[in-house]
Design a protein around this motif. Structure first.
Motif, PDB file in Angstrom:
ATOM      1  N   LEU A 117       0.666  -1.283  -0.217  1.00 36.27           N
ATOM      2  CA  LEU A 117      -0.045  -0.055   0.222  1.00 36.27           C
ATOM      3  C   LEU A 117       0.694   1.098  -0.120  1.00 36.27           C
ATOM      4  N   THR A 118       0.569   2.108  -0.760  1.00 36.29           N
ATOM      5  CA  THR A 118       1.917   3.174  -0.927  1.00 36.29           C
ATOM      6  C   THR A 118       1.256   4.650  -0.979  1.00 36.29           C
ATOM      7  N   THR A 119       1.415   5.046   0.510  1.00 36.05           N
ATOM      8  CA  THR A 119       1.522   6.406   0.778  1.00 36.05           C
ATOM      9  C   THR A 119       1.481   7.713  -0.390  1.00 36.05           C
ATOM     10  N   TYR A 120       1.047   8.080  -0.307  1.00 42.50           N
ATOM     11  CA  TYR A 120       1.079   9.915  -1.286  1.00 42.50           C
ATOM     12  C   TYR A 120       2.576  10.422  -1.281  1.00 42.50           C
ATOM     13  N   PRO A 121       2.912  11.484  -1.865  1.00 41.75           N
ATOM     14  CA  PRO A 121       3.330  11.900  -2.240  1.00 41.75           C
ATOM     15  C   PRO A 121       3.609  13.528  -1.589  1.00 41.75           C
ATOM     16  N   ALA A 122       4.817  14.056  -0.562  1.00 44.81           N
ATOM     17  CA  ALA A 122       3.572  15.552   0.408  1.00 44.81           C
ATOM     18  C   ALA A 122       3.327  16.271  -0.583  1.00 44.81           C
ATOM     19  N   PRO A 123       2.846  17.411   0.301  1.00 50.82           N
ATOM     20  CA  PRO A 123       1.944  18.070  -0.582  1.00 50.82           C
ATOM     21  C   PRO A 123       2.744  18.878  -1.343  1.00 50.82           C
ATOM     22  N   ASP A 124       3.958  19.426  -0.703  1.00 53.69           N
ATOM     23  CA  ASP A 124       4.819  19.718  -1.288  1.00 53.69           C
ATOM     24  C   ASP A 124       5.457  19.737  -2.754  1.00 53.69           C
ATOM     25  N   THR A 125       5.529  18.319  -2.851  1.00 53.37           N
ATOM     26  CA  THR A 125       5.894  17.747  -3.977  1.00 53.37           C
ATOM     27  C   THR A 125       6.074  18.170  -5.170  1.00 53.37           C
ATOM     28  N   SER A 126       6.674  17.324  -6.297  1.00 49.87           N
ATOM     29  CA  SER A 126       5.393  18.006  -7.870  1.00 49.87           C
ATOM     30  C   SER A 126       6.093  16.530  -7.826  1.00 49.87           C
ATOM     31  N   PRO A 127       5.068  15.423  -8.125  1.00 49.51           N
ATOM     32  CA  PRO A 127       4.254  14.330  -8.630  1.00 49.51           C
ATOM     33  C   PRO A 127       4.683  14.571 -10.559  1.00 49.51           C
ATOM     34  N   GLU A 128       4.509  13.277 -11.328  1.00 50.82           N
ATOM     35  CA  GLU A 128       4.857  13.588 -12.751  1.00 50.82           C
ATOM     36  C   GLU A 128       3.111  13.699 -13.062  1.00 50.82           C
ATOM     37  N   SER A 129       2.725  12.044 -12.624  1.00 46.24           N
ATOM     38  CA  SER A 129       1.421  11.649 -13.268  1.00 46.24           C
ATOM     39  C   SER A 129       0.984  11.406 -11.802  1.00 46.24           C
ATOM     40  N   VAL A 130      -0.406  10.876 -11.971  1.00 41.45           N
ATOM     41  CA  VAL A 130      -1.032  10.128 -11.199  1.00 41.45           C
ATOM     42  C   VAL A 130      -3.041   9.975 -11.827  1.00 41.45           C
ATOM     43  N   ARG A 131      -3.548   8.683 -11.989  1.00 46.50           N
ATOM     44  CA  ARG A 131      -4.804   8.093 -12.163  1.00 46.50           C
ATOM     45  C   ARG A 131      -5.507   7.617 -10.750  1.00 46.50           C
ATOM     46  N   LEU A 132      -7.037   8.474 -11.769  1.00 42.32           N
ATOM     47  CA  LEU A 132      -8.032   8.235 -10.480  1.00 42.32           C
ATOM     48  C   LEU A 132      -8.922   7.709 -11.204  1.00 42.32           C
ATOM     49  N   LEU A 133      -9.910   7.112  -9.958  1.00 36.09           N
ATOM     50  CA  LEU A 133     -10.573   5.932 -10.430  1.00 36.09           C
ATOM     51  C   LEU A 133     -12.094   6.886 -10.078  1.00 36.09           C
ATOM     52  N   ALA A 134     -13.460   6.519 -10.899  1.00 39.35           N
ATOM     53  CA  ALA A 134     -14.362   7.116 -10.125  1.00 39.35           C
ATOM     54  C   ALA A 134     -15.913   6.420  -9.986  1.00 39.35           C
ATOM     55  N   TYR A 135     -16.639   6.255  -9.832  1.00 39.19           N
ATOM     56  CA  TYR A 135     -17.799   5.539 -10.614  1.00 39.19           C
ATOM     57  C   TYR A 135     -18.996   5.639  -9.287  1.00 39.19           C
ATOM     58  N   THR A 136     -19.767   5.457  -9.164  1.00 41.17           N
ATOM     59  CA  THR A 136     -21.171   5.550  -8.649  1.00 41.17           C
ATOM     60  C   THR A 136     -21.901   4.159  -8.552  1.00 41.17           C
ATOM     61  N   CYS A 137     -22.941   4.368  -7.674  1.00 43.24           N
ATOM     62  CA  CYS A 137     -23.828   3.371  -7.324  1.00 43.24           C
ATOM     63  C   CYS A 137     -23.386   1.779  -7.354  1.00 43.24           C
ATOM     64  N   ALA A 138     -22.994   1.890  -6.460  1.00 42.28           N
ATOM     65  CA  ALA A 138     -22.011   0.386  -6.396  1.00 42.28           C
ATOM     66  C   ALA A 138     -22.970  -1.215  -5.815  1.00 42.28           C
ATOM     67  N   GLY A 139     -23.522   0.370  -5.191  1.00 42.87           N
ATOM     68  CA  GLY A 139     -24.609  -0.899  -3.966  1.00 42.87           C
ATOM     69  C   GLY A 139     -25.563  -1.594  -4.572  1.00 42.87           C
TER      70      GLY A 139
END
Length: 550
Positions: A117-139
């Motif tokens: 499990l990977t923690t996020y980069p610190a708020p004052d750093t500059s990551p090159e990229s990130v991928r986010l997943l979103a969805y709804t109504c899974a229940g």
């Protein structure tokens, strides 16, 4: 030889996947990866750059387990009275680091295989990229023994989720309706068939007593019986390496959002809050503290939660690359006319302040209730209502049996508050006022997928910086599409001038957001029951759009 870690895999594969048109392993590989979970029923983590939280459950009662995080040991906090559900909270971790976790018993015997499990980069750093997943109504309870089933089977939902996870997102946001177990809106429906079906179903599966709290009463077992199949059995351990955010919406408070001359379901009554808070305590990580989020904001600071933990408002912050502001539009809804809101004033002030601060490269709003579209529902930002019936006031239509109708604003929507739209306008104004960022809103609820750009809303002109409104797509919907339940597909709300980038579709699906310093690439995925199921395993986006910084 290099040691494999999840972060190393993501760093190596994500950019290549994006360049190769999102190539990924078949979804089936994510359903049974051979990871030993033992008696574990479900495990869902949350994370920040310095902290990890976990909610988990076991099939049988046991002594509290121990979580090993690298060389540290964290004791479990029991969250139920039976000894099956536990929470972990581990702080002061290294940022941007893949930590190796494993569950043990008190004697040191491993209960599961280890996992990363990977923690996020610190708020004052500059990551090159990130991928986010979103969805709804899974229940949705997976087996009502009706034809067709109202929700997709767990196997199909897991298959869709596995396909989404095959793209290896760094985090996931599930936007509302994780649980469907409505009380008064089913048991006291004005339709006899609905009442009878609900009475029989709840009598068989476990009736909830609205006069008793959730925890430590007969309600506790009934809630577990109701929610385990539609949450714990759905997710299992699939999200163990994907920090996840679960924002609540109306059904998570054990009612549909309805206002009639017999009952009004929001803001939630005491029984709804008790059931909803206990459900979150058992199954879903709360939102971790954020220094930029006021500690006195509604939904924060409850005595039975850790300091700074929020149940309703969350932040996904990945270095200075992106910030997503996640907000519940149900729990603190107010009925105060022109000063009403779907979120309380202090939450609106937080949203406005974070939107005005452009030190982060990209910013998303993630409300539990969508911008841009209407289905004539009561609790909407918009006054649109069904254009059927008589009189100058109309109640929101539901259970229409598929009878089609249009929407109008010439009739008053019963108990709709003008302040909701005024708050919508203020939020849109904040989003369009950004100088270097595009306004982006990701939402769910409407059981649909789509993408539009809002150029004007009533007298608010957004033409210089249109706001992107994106419906992430529902994971669990079987037949509860707006056209069936409401009599209309989601329509562009009255008073909006928009560009339909991807016209709305009543289909299951999910959304991926690839973010780098200069742009956000939106990808929408869709599938619907009746199409070949094997198609899910290699599902590719039907819509791709690049949103560039100004």
């Amino acid at each position: 030889m290099a040691v494999w870690t999840r972060r190393r895999f993501i760093q190596g594969s994500a950019p290549a996947a994006a360049l190769a048109g999102l190539g990924a392993a078949p979804a089936a590989a994510n359903l049974d990866d051979g990871w030993r979970q033992g008696d574990l029923l479900h495990l869902v983590p949350g994370a920040s750059h310095e902290r990890i939280v976990i909610k988990c459950s076991f099939r049988h009662p046991r002594t509290p387990p121990v979580l090993r995080v690298d060389e540290r040991r964290a004791r479990a906090q029991p969250t139920d009275t039976e000894g099956r559900y536990f929470a972990f909270d581990v702080a002061d971790l290294a940022a941007d680091h893949t930590h190796i976790l494993q569950l043990h018993d008190e004697g040191g015997e491993a209960l599961t295989d280890p996992w990363p499990l990977t923690t996020y980069p610190a708020p004052d750093t500059s990551p090159e990229s990130v991928r986010l997943l979103a969805y709804t109504c899974a229940g949705g309870y997976p087996n009502y023994n009706t034809e067709p089933e109202p929700f997709l089977s767990l196997a199909l939902r897991q298959r869709l989720l596995a396909r989404a996870l095959s793209f290896r997102p760094h985090a996931a946001i599930a936007i509302g309706d994780h649980v469907y177990w409505d009380q008064r809106t089913q048991l006291e429906s004005d339709r006899e068939a609905v009442r009878e079906r609900a009475e029989a179903w709840y009598a068989e599966r476990g009736r909830l007593d609205q006069s008793l709290p959730a925890k430590g009463t007969a309600n506790e077992a009934a809630i577990k019986n109701a929610v385990e199949p539609q949450f714990a059995e759905l997710y299992g351990v699939m999200l163990r390496s994907t920090p996840s955010y679960f924002v609540s919406d109306d059904h998570d408070y054990y009612e549909n959002d309805e206002a009639t001359d017999r009952f009004v379901t929001l803001p939630p009554h005491a029984y709804q809050l008790s059931f909803a808070r206990f459900t979150r305590e058992l199954f879903m990580p709360e939102f971790l503290p954020d220094p930029a989020r006021p500690q006195l904001m509604s939904g924060t600071g409850a005595g039975d939660r850790a300091p700074g933990i929020s149940e309703s408002f969350g932040t996904f912050r990945y270095g200075n690359l992106v910030e997503a502001l996640i907000y519940d539009c149900a729990r603190f809804l107010s009925l105060k006319g022109d000063v009403a809101g779907l979120v309380p004033p202090e939450a609106e002030a937080w949203l406005a302040a974070r939107t005005a601060d452009e030190s982060v490269r990209h910013l998303f709003h993630v409300p539990s209730h969508p911008f841009g579209w209407s289905a004539g529902k009561w609790r909407e930002w918009y006054p649109d209502v069904a254009d059927v019936g008589e009189g100058d006031t109309a109640m929101a239509q539901i259970n229409t049996g598929g009878e089609a109708f249009g929407l109008t604003t010439k009739r008053r929507k019963f108990l709709w508050q003008r302040g909701w739209f005024l708050q919508h306008q203020r939020l849109l104004a904040a989003l369009t006022a950004q100088k270097r960022r595009a306004g982006v809103v990701i939402s769910g609820d409407l059981h649909a997928t789509g993408h539009l750009k809002v150029a004007k809303s009533a007298d608010l002109n957004l033409g210089a910086n249109p706001v992107h409104a994106i419906l992430a797509g529902p994971l669990g919907t079987g037949r509860g599409w707006p056209s069936a339940a409401r009599g209309t597909v989601p329509l562009i709300a009255t008073g909006l001038e928009v560009q339909e980038v991807a016209p709305v579709q009543e289909k299951n699906g999910f959304a991926l957001f690839d973010i780098d310093p200069q742009q956000v690439t939106v990808r929408l995925f869709e599938w619907r029951r009746g199409e070949p199921e094997v198609k899910i395993d290699r599902l590719m986006p039907y819509h791709t759009h690049v949103i560039r910084r100004g």
